[in-house]
Each structure stands twice: as C-alpha cells, then as structure tokens.
Design a protein around this motif. Structure first.
Motif, PDB file in Angstrom:
ATOM      1  N   TRP A  37     -19.716  16.449  28.528  1.00 11.20           N
ATOM      2  CA  TRP A  37     -20.938  16.189  27.762  1.00 11.20           C
ATOM      3  C   TRP A  37     -22.142  16.171  28.703  1.00 11.20           C
ATOM      4  O   TRP A  37     -23.176  16.785  28.412  1.00 11.20           O
ATOM      5  N   LEU A  38     -22.012  15.487  29.826  1.00 11.16           N
ATOM      6  CA  LEU A  38     -23.101  15.446  30.802  1.00 11.16           C
ATOM      7  C   LEU A  38     -23.377  16.837  31.367  1.00 11.16           C
ATOM      8  O   LEU A  38     -24.533  17.262  31.468  1.00 11.16           O
ATOM      9  N   ALA A  39     -22.333  17.551  31.743  1.00 11.28           N
ATOM     10  CA  ALA A  39     -22.494  18.884  32.332  1.00 11.28           C
ATOM     11  C   ALA A  39     -23.167  19.842  31.346  1.00 11.28           C
ATOM     12  O   ALA A  39     -24.045  20.621  31.739  1.00 11.28           O
ATOM     13  N   ASP A  40     -22.789  19.773  30.071  1.00  8.86           N
ATOM     14  CA  ASP A  40     -23.380  20.647  29.052  1.00  8.86           C
ATOM     15  C   ASP A  40     -24.885  20.428  28.921  1.00  8.86           C
ATOM     16  O   ASP A  40     -25.609  21.325  28.489  1.00  8.86           O
ATOM     17  N   ARG A  41     -25.358  19.249  29.280  1.00  4.26           N
ATOM     18  CA  ARG A  41     -26.776  18.904  29.171  1.00  4.26           C
ATOM     19  C   ARG A  41     -27.488  18.937  30.520  1.00  4.26           C
ATOM     20  O   ARG A  41     -28.658  18.583  30.621  1.00  4.26           O
ATOM     21  N   GLY A  42     -26.756  19.302  31.554  1.00  6.60           N
ATOM     22  CA  GLY A  42     -27.359  19.375  32.881  1.00  6.60           C
ATOM     23  C   GLY A  42     -27.733  18.024  33.446  1.00  6.60           C
ATOM     24  O   GLY A  42     -28.665  17.899  34.251  1.00  6.60           O
ATOM     25  N   ILE A  43     -26.998  16.981  33.048  1.00  9.50           N
ATOM     26  CA  ILE A  43     -27.286  15.622  33.507  1.00  9.50           C
ATOM     27  C   ILE A  43     -26.296  15.254  34.610  1.00  9.50           C
ATOM     28  O   ILE A  43     -25.092  15.158  34.351  1.00  9.50           O
ATOM     29  N   PRO A  44     -26.781  15.043  35.831  1.00  7.26           N
ATOM     30  CA  PRO A  44     -25.856  14.695  36.914  1.00  7.26           C
ATOM     31  C   PRO A  44     -25.443  13.218  36.858  1.00  7.26           C
ATOM     32  O   PRO A  44     -26.256  12.361  36.495  1.00  7.26           O
ATOM     33  N   PRO A  45     -24.211  12.917  37.203  1.00  4.89           N
ATOM     34  CA  PRO A  45     -23.791  11.511  37.304  1.00  4.89           C
ATOM     35  C   PRO A  45     -24.594  10.806  38.408  1.00  4.89           C
ATOM     36  O   PRO A  45     -24.931  11.413  39.423  1.00  4.89           O
ATOM     37  N   ALA A  46     -24.887   9.535  38.186  1.00  7.09           N
ATOM     38  CA  ALA A  46     -25.596   8.722  39.181  1.00  7.09           C
ATOM     39  C   ALA A  46     -24.680   7.647  39.760  1.00  7.09           C
ATOM     40  O   ALA A  46     -25.149   6.664  40.323  1.00  7.09           O
ATOM     41  N   GLY A  47     -23.388   7.844  39.608  1.00 10.03           N
ATOM     42  CA  GLY A  47     -22.413   6.882  40.096  1.00 10.03           C
ATOM     43  C   GLY A  47     -21.041   7.246  39.574  1.00 10.03           C
ATOM     44  O   GLY A  47     -20.881   8.233  38.852  1.00 10.03           O
ATOM     45  N   PRO A  48     -20.045   6.427  39.925  1.00  8.40           N
ATOM     46  CA  PRO A  48     -18.671   6.753  39.537  1.00  8.40           C
ATOM     47  C   PRO A  48     -18.367   6.426  38.073  1.00  8.40           C
ATOM     48  O   PRO A  48     -19.017   5.577  37.456  1.00  8.40           O
ATOM     49  N   LEU A  49     -17.366   7.100  37.564  1.00  2.58           N
ATOM     50  CA  LEU A  49     -16.821   6.808  36.247  1.00  2.58           C
ATOM     51  C   LEU A  49     -16.544   5.312  36.131  1.00  2.58           C
ATOM     52  O   LEU A  49     -16.149   4.666  37.106  1.00  2.58           O
TER      53      LEU A  49
END
Length: 159
Positions: A37-49
């Motif tokens: 979901w994040l990748a599809d929107r181009g949103i990078p993670p800002a920390g771990p799962l």
C-alpha cells in the motif's frame, strides 16, 4: 535493559485486525499488504514494521491489533488502511533479543519494571493507550529468528 524514553507523535499507516493467537497467521499476512500500500503511493517507511496492541487477548480471546509502518507525515487512509499516529509521551522501552515465541515473558517483565518504577502502562480497562512491538530485524536479511530484535514500548505518561 529497560528504560524510559520521551517520544513525539509518530504518524503511521496500518491495517487493523482482530484475531486470537490461534489465528495469528492472519495478522502476519497483513505485513506485505501494508508495505505494498505504501509502495503503490510512493510513501517511504520512516521506521520499522510494528504491531500496535489496542486489546491484548490470548489463545482463544481476540487481540485488537494494528499492523503498521511509521511514515514521515500523516497519510490519508482508504477504508482498508487507516491513518494513525503513535501518541506522544513517555514510554517504557525494552528490546527483546531472540525468537518471538519468547516475547510474552519480555512483555511481562517490562510491565512489572514500569510498575516498580511508579509508571504503570496507560490504559482504560482492557484498552491500551500505546503498546507497540517494533520489528527491528528484517527476516529477509536475518532469517535466523534467534538473532532478531524486537523493541517493546508501552506508553506510561501521555502528553
């Protein structure tokens, strides 16, 4: 070693689910969906799962949990994925080293330590204000679960 840490608000994207420990595979199955979901929107993670526990259950009692990923700025949810935020405040924190099967004991020890320090975890009945497990080890990079690190964090003093 357990410690207290002050944390600011941390926005995240997550998928909520209710499941017992017997059904835990359905919780773990949400991990790739959140990242996709994040990748599809181009949103990078800002920390771990992480898993955020709202209600803690058992083998046959349902947990209320969110499977999430921190993000750099608030996002808009879409019905399936919710936009949330880890609340600011003082957290009791401890890193569990090893297989996740032994994490329940680390949770109990951290809660007991916080209470001994005069800072019990913030909750309203069965609902927890902020209980997080941050999975600091990527299983694809370190497949041996005895080498994994999981940070446990309990909100003890909300701001």
């Amino acid at each position: 070693m357990s410690e207290f840490v002050e944390r600011a608000t941390q926005p995240y994207a997550a998928i909520p689910i209710r499941a017992t420990l017997r059904e835990w595979g359905s919780v773990n199955a949400l991990v790739p969906e959140v990242f996709a979901w994040l990748a599809d929107r181009g949103i990078p993670p800002a920390g771990p799962l992480f898993y955020r526990y709202r209600v803690i259950g058992g083998l046959d009692e349902e947990f209320e949990v969110e499977v999430g990923v921190p993000v750099g700025a608030p996002v808009d949810g879409d019905g399936r994925v919710l936009a949330g935020a880890a609340p600011p405040g003082r957290y009791a924190v401890h890193v569990h080293h090893g297989h996740p099967d032994g994490i329940a004991e680390t949770h109990r020890d951290l809660l007991a330590w916080a209470e001994q320090q005069g800072s019990p975890a913030a909750r309203d009945g069965e609902r927890w204000a902020g209980v997080f497990e941050y999975y600091r080890t990527d299983p694809e990079l370190q497949p041996d679960p005895t080498e994994w690190e999981t940070e446990l964090a309990y909100l003890v003093t909300p701001r």
